[in-house]
Design a protein around this motif. Structure first.
Motif: not given
Length: 208
Positions: A85-91, A187-193
């Protein structure tokens, strides 16, 4: 004792600390606005708050583990779902990084320590995250679960503290790099995901 589990936990913690989140961005902006030692004071407060969450987790989840393996499995599954869910929120979030340190109000060392501590302790998302993250990394069948959670908590604080300290000390260099490299945000956004998804998968596939 399973040292590979501890290594995996350390790597996951390092990846989380390096990926852009509210805590490391806050340390960065305070360092830019007030100076490196003020960023370190903020960091000390944030890390001290982690002890409170570790204590709540250690004594709460340890009881559940003693009562039922099924309940503990349920906690791990819910933890993995929460991380996805956190990955989705970051996405869904904006990839722009706001590091305007000049807009941050200047405060004293003790004030920043207290603010970091209170921010961490009173944030229920931290408790939920610890609950999602820690149980899948228990590393021993002989040590008490309370002791294991404290070991994980201290390891989390040590690894995060080392990386966040680097962010505070190198705040000027980091901010210049981010300002002159606008494409780094996605890039950092996708790293977090990727980090959240990988930890979720580890929790689902681990057998401890």
């Amino acid at each position: 004792m399973n040292y590979e589990t501890l290594y995996a936990f350390s790597l996951a913690t390092a990846a989380l600390a390096l990926s852009p989140g509210p805590d490391n961005i806050y340390v960065l902006t305070q360092s830019l606005a007030n100076g490196k030692k003020y960023g370190l004071a903020t960091l000390a407060g944030l890390l001290s708050g982690c002890l409170v969450h570790t204590t709540l987790l250690a004594f709460g989840v340890s009881v559940i583990i003693r009562e039922s393996d099924t309940l503990f499995l349920g906690i791990k599954i819910l933890g993995a779902v929460y991380l996805l869910y956190l990955a989705f929120i970051v996405y869904r979030s904006d990839s722009t990084l706001d590091i305007a340190g000049d807009k941050v109000a200047k405060k004293g060392l003790w004030q920043l320590f207290k603010r970091g501590f209170i921010m961490n302790v009173l944030n229920p998302k931290v408790t939920i995250f610890f609950l999602a993250f820690f149980p899948g990394f228990l590393f021993s069948e002989t040590l008490s679960t309370v002791l294991q959670f404290y070991v994980l908590g201290l390891l989390f604080m040590t690894v995060s503290g080392f990386i966040f300290s680097g962010i505070a000390v190198l705040s000027g260099t980091i901010s210049k790099f981010l300002v002159h490299n606008k494409n780094v945000g996605p890039v950092l956004k996708w790293l977090q995901i990727v980090v959240f998804i990988c930890i979720a998968l580890y929790l689902l596939l681990s057998d401890n």
